[in-house]
Design a protein around this motif. Structure first.
Motif, PDB file in Angstrom:
ATOM      1  N   GLN A 181       0.830  -1.202   0.000  1.00  0.00           N
ATOM      2  CA  GLN A 181       0.000   0.000   0.000  1.00  0.00           C
ATOM      3  C   GLN A 181       0.867   1.255   0.000  1.00  0.00           C
ATOM      4  OE1 GLN A 181      -2.225  -1.046   3.534  1.00  0.00           O
ATOM      5  NE2 GLN A 181      -4.142  -1.104   2.350  1.00  0.00           N
ATOM      6  N   ALA A 182       1.955   1.243   0.773  1.00  0.00           N
ATOM      7  CA  ALA A 182       2.856   2.397   0.810  1.00  0.00           C
ATOM      8  C   ALA A 182       3.472   2.639  -0.563  1.00  0.00           C
ATOM      9  CB  ALA A 182       3.947   2.176   1.856  1.00  0.00           C
ATOM     10  N   GLN A 183       3.877   1.563  -1.230  1.00  0.00           N
ATOM     11  CA  GLN A 183       4.462   1.700  -2.565  1.00  0.00           C
ATOM     12  C   GLN A 183       3.423   2.198  -3.572  1.00  0.00           C
ATOM     13  OE1 GLN A 183       6.061  -2.247  -3.043  1.00  0.00           O
ATOM     14  NE2 GLN A 183       8.082  -1.607  -2.319  1.00  0.00           N
ATOM     15  N   ASN A 184       2.215   1.686  -3.490  1.00  0.00           N
ATOM     16  CA  ASN A 184       1.151   2.134  -4.391  1.00  0.00           C
ATOM     17  C   ASN A 184       0.807   3.602  -4.148  1.00  0.00           C
ATOM     18  OD1 ASN A 184       0.923  -0.300  -5.727  1.00  0.00           O
ATOM     19  ND2 ASN A 184      -0.690  -1.060  -4.375  1.00  0.00           N
ATOM     20  N   ASN A 185       0.750   4.014  -2.872  1.00  0.00           N
ATOM     21  CA  ASN A 185       0.471   5.408  -2.545  1.00  0.00           C
ATOM     22  C   ASN A 185       1.565   6.318  -3.096  1.00  0.00           C
ATOM     23  OD1 ASN A 185      -1.819   4.611  -1.168  1.00  0.00           O
ATOM     24  ND2 ASN A 185      -0.907   4.811   0.855  1.00  0.00           N
ATOM     25  N   TYR A 186       2.816   5.889  -2.961  1.00  0.00           N
ATOM     26  CA  TYR A 186       3.939   6.670  -3.482  1.00  0.00           C
ATOM     27  C   TYR A 186       3.845   6.814  -4.999  1.00  0.00           C
ATOM     28  CZ  TYR A 186       8.537   7.901  -5.109  1.00  0.00           C
ATOM     29  OH  TYR A 186       9.562   8.507  -5.769  1.00  0.00           O
ATOM     30  N   SER A 187       3.609   5.702  -5.695  1.00  0.00           N
ATOM     31  CA  SER A 187       3.512   5.739  -7.152  1.00  0.00           C
ATOM     32  C   SER A 187       2.384   6.655  -7.611  1.00  0.00           C
ATOM     33  CB  SER A 187       3.284   4.334  -7.715  1.00  0.00           C
ATOM     34  OG  SER A 187       4.412   3.543  -7.526  1.00  0.00           O
ATOM     35  N   LYS A 188       1.258   6.561  -6.944  1.00  0.00           N
ATOM     36  CA  LYS A 188       0.109   7.387  -7.297  1.00  0.00           C
ATOM     37  C   LYS A 188       0.421   8.871  -7.093  1.00  0.00           C
ATOM     38  CE  LYS A 188      -4.822   7.785  -6.262  1.00  0.00           C
ATOM     39  NZ  LYS A 188      -5.920   7.271  -5.432  1.00  0.00           N
ATOM     40  N   ALA A 189       1.092   9.214  -6.001  1.00  0.00           N
ATOM     41  CA  ALA A 189       1.430  10.613  -5.722  1.00  0.00           C
ATOM     42  C   ALA A 189       2.442  11.154  -6.725  1.00  0.00           C
ATOM     43  CB  ALA A 189       1.977  10.741  -4.303  1.00  0.00           C
ATOM     44  N   VAL A 190       3.448  10.363  -7.066  1.00  0.00           N
ATOM     45  CA  VAL A 190       4.456  10.821  -8.024  1.00  0.00           C
ATOM     46  C   VAL A 190       3.840  10.982  -9.414  1.00  0.00           C
ATOM     47  CG1 VAL A 190       6.587  10.168  -9.210  1.00  0.00           C
ATOM     48  CG2 VAL A 190       6.429   9.947  -6.749  1.00  0.00           C
ATOM     49  N   LYS A 191       3.013  10.044  -9.811  1.00  0.00           N
ATOM     50  CA  LYS A 191       2.363  10.153 -11.121  1.00  0.00           C
ATOM     51  C   LYS A 191       1.504  11.407 -11.198  1.00  0.00           C
ATOM     52  CE  LYS A 191       2.106   5.192 -11.806  1.00  0.00           C
ATOM     53  NZ  LYS A 191       1.200   4.039 -11.836  1.00  0.00           N
ATOM     54  N   ALA A 192       0.728  11.672 -10.150  1.00  0.00           N
ATOM     55  CA  ALA A 192      -0.131  12.863 -10.140  1.00  0.00           C
ATOM     56  C   ALA A 192       0.713  14.129 -10.168  1.00  0.00           C
ATOM     57  CB  ALA A 192      -1.030  12.850  -8.909  1.00  0.00           C
ATOM     58  N   GLY A 193       1.805  14.142  -9.416  1.00  0.00           N
ATOM     59  CA  GLY A 193       2.678  15.312  -9.398  1.00  0.00           C
ATOM     60  C   GLY A 193       3.341  15.564 -10.734  1.00  0.00           C
ATOM     61  N   LEU A 194       3.858  14.512 -11.351  1.00  0.00           N
ATOM     62  CA  LEU A 194       4.494  14.670 -12.662  1.00  0.00           C
ATOM     63  C   LEU A 194       3.486  15.104 -13.715  1.00  0.00           C
ATOM     64  CD1 LEU A 194       6.973  11.660 -12.809  1.00  0.00           C
ATOM     65  CD2 LEU A 194       7.533  14.082 -12.657  1.00  0.00           C
ATOM     66  N   LEU A 195       2.286  14.547 -13.667  1.00  0.00           N
ATOM     67  CA  LEU A 195       1.250  14.942 -14.624  1.00  0.00           C
ATOM     68  C   LEU A 195       0.913  16.421 -14.484  1.00  0.00           C
ATOM     69  CD1 LEU A 195      -0.717  14.126 -16.829  1.00  0.00           C
ATOM     70  CD2 LEU A 195      -2.339  13.483 -15.057  1.00  0.00           C
ATOM     71  N   LYS A 196       0.837  16.895 -13.251  1.00  0.00           N
ATOM     72  CA  LYS A 196       0.536  18.300 -13.014  1.00  0.00           C
ATOM     73  C   LYS A 196       1.657  19.186 -13.552  1.00  0.00           C
ATOM     74  CE  LYS A 196      -1.035  21.426  -9.430  1.00  0.00           C
ATOM     75  NZ  LYS A 196      -1.479  21.541  -8.047  1.00  0.00           N
ATOM     76  N   ILE A 197       2.900  18.806 -13.300  1.00  0.00           N
ATOM     77  CA  ILE A 197       4.041  19.589 -13.780  1.00  0.00           C
ATOM     78  C   ILE A 197       4.077  19.603 -15.305  1.00  0.00           C
ATOM     79  CG2 ILE A 197       6.566  19.609 -13.917  1.00  0.00           C
ATOM     80  CD1 ILE A 197       6.523  18.548 -10.995  1.00  0.00           C
ATOM     81  N   LEU A 198       3.908  18.434 -15.917  1.00  0.00           N
ATOM     82  CA  LEU A 198       3.947  18.352 -17.370  1.00  0.00           C
ATOM     83  C   LEU A 198       2.845  19.199 -18.004  1.00  0.00           C
ATOM     84  CD1 LEU A 198       4.715  14.563 -17.890  1.00  0.00           C
ATOM     85  CD2 LEU A 198       6.275  16.484 -18.199  1.00  0.00           C
ATOM     86  N   SER A 199       1.655  19.150 -17.422  1.00  0.00           N
ATOM     87  CA  SER A 199       0.555  19.920 -17.998  1.00  0.00           C
ATOM     88  C   SER A 199       0.793  21.417 -17.841  1.00  0.00           C
ATOM     89  CB  SER A 199      -0.781  19.520 -17.371  1.00  0.00           C
ATOM     90  OG  SER A 199      -0.816  19.874 -16.006  1.00  0.00           O
ATOM     91  N   LYS A 200       1.401  21.844 -16.742  1.00  0.00           N
ATOM     92  CA  LYS A 200       1.707  23.269 -16.570  1.00  0.00           C
ATOM     93  C   LYS A 200       2.806  23.727 -17.519  1.00  0.00           C
ATOM     94  CE  LYS A 200       0.032  24.046 -11.972  1.00  0.00           C
ATOM     95  NZ  LYS A 200       0.211  24.807 -10.761  1.00  0.00           N
ATOM     96  N   MET A 201       3.682  22.807 -17.900  1.00  0.00           N
ATOM     97  CA  MET A 201       4.744  23.144 -18.851  1.00  0.00           C
ATOM     98  C   MET A 201       4.225  23.114 -20.285  1.00  0.00           C
ATOM     99  SD  MET A 201       7.846  20.987 -17.148  1.00  0.00           S
ATOM    100  CE  MET A 201       9.048  21.376 -18.392  1.00  0.00           C
ATOM    101  N   GLY A 202       3.002  22.668 -20.489  1.00  0.00           N
ATOM    102  CA  GLY A 202       2.418  22.611 -21.816  1.00  0.00           C
ATOM    103  C   GLY A 202       2.851  21.395 -22.613  1.00  0.00           C
ATOM    104  N   ILE A 203       3.258  20.351 -21.918  1.00  0.00           N
ATOM    105  CA  ILE A 203       3.699  19.136 -22.599  1.00  0.00           C
ATOM    106  C   ILE A 203       2.527  18.170 -22.650  1.00  0.00           C
ATOM    107  CG2 ILE A 203       5.267  17.174 -22.461  1.00  0.00           C
ATOM    108  CD1 ILE A 203       7.218  19.096 -21.029  1.00  0.00           C
ATOM    109  N   SER A 204       2.093  17.865 -23.867  1.00  0.00           N
ATOM    110  CA  SER A 204       0.936  16.991 -24.007  1.00  0.00           C
ATOM    111  C   SER A 204       1.329  15.561 -24.360  1.00  0.00           C
ATOM    112  CB  SER A 204      -0.021  17.541 -25.059  1.00  0.00           C
ATOM    113  OG  SER A 204       0.663  17.674 -26.287  1.00  0.00           O
TER     114      SER A 204
END
Length: 111
Positions: free
Chosen positions: A45-68
Motif C-alpha cells: 500500500q505504501a508503494q502504491n500510494n507513493y507511485s500514485k502521488a508521483v504520477k499525479a505530481g508529474l502529470l501536473k508539472i507536465l501539464s503546466k509546462m504545456g507538454i501533451s
C-alpha cells in the motif's frame, strides 16, 4: 501506460520503492501505526500510494509546462545549465546546454 514510462524515466524506481519499504519497516513508523497516530498500511500500500502521488505530481508539472505528449518530454533537454563547465556537463548532463560555463574539472566537483 505512456505516463508510467515517463514516471520510471524520471525517478529511479528501485531506489524509490526500496525507500518506501524502509520507511514502512522503520521503528518510528511501526510505533506511530501501533499507537493509532497513523493509519496502518502494508508495504504494498505504501508503494502504491507513493507511485500514485508521483504520477499525479508529474502529470501536473507536465501539464503546466504545456507538454501533451510524453515522447516530446523524454530527452527534450528543455532546460539550461548555469555555473557548470563543459567537462562537468558532459559527465553528468550529457547533451545539455551550458552557454556561460562555470565550474571545471570533475575532480574539484566531486570533492
Amino acid at each position: 501506460m505512456m505516463f508510467l514510462i515517463s514516471f520510471f524515466s524520471a525517478v529511479c524506481p528501485y531506489l524509490a520503492l526500496e525507500t518506501c519499504r524502509q520507511w514502512r519497516l522503520s521503528n518510528k513508523t511501526v510505533n506511530l501505526m501501533r499507537n493509532g497516530k497513523m493509519p496502518t498500511v502494508s508495504i504494498e500500500q505504501a508503494q502504491n500510494n507513493y507511485s500514485k502521488a508521483v504520477k499525479a505530481g508529474l502529470l501536473k508539472i507536465l501539464s503546466k509546462m504545456g507538454i501533451s505528449l510524453l515522447s516530446s518530454y523524454c530527452g527534450a533537454h528543455i532546460f539550461e545549465i548555469y555555473g557548470l563547465g563543459k567537462e562537468v556537463v558532459d559527465l553528468a548532463f550529457r547533451g545539455s546546454m551550458s552557454k556561460i560555463g562555470g565550474l571545471n574539472g570533475t575532480s574539484s566537483f566531486w570533492k
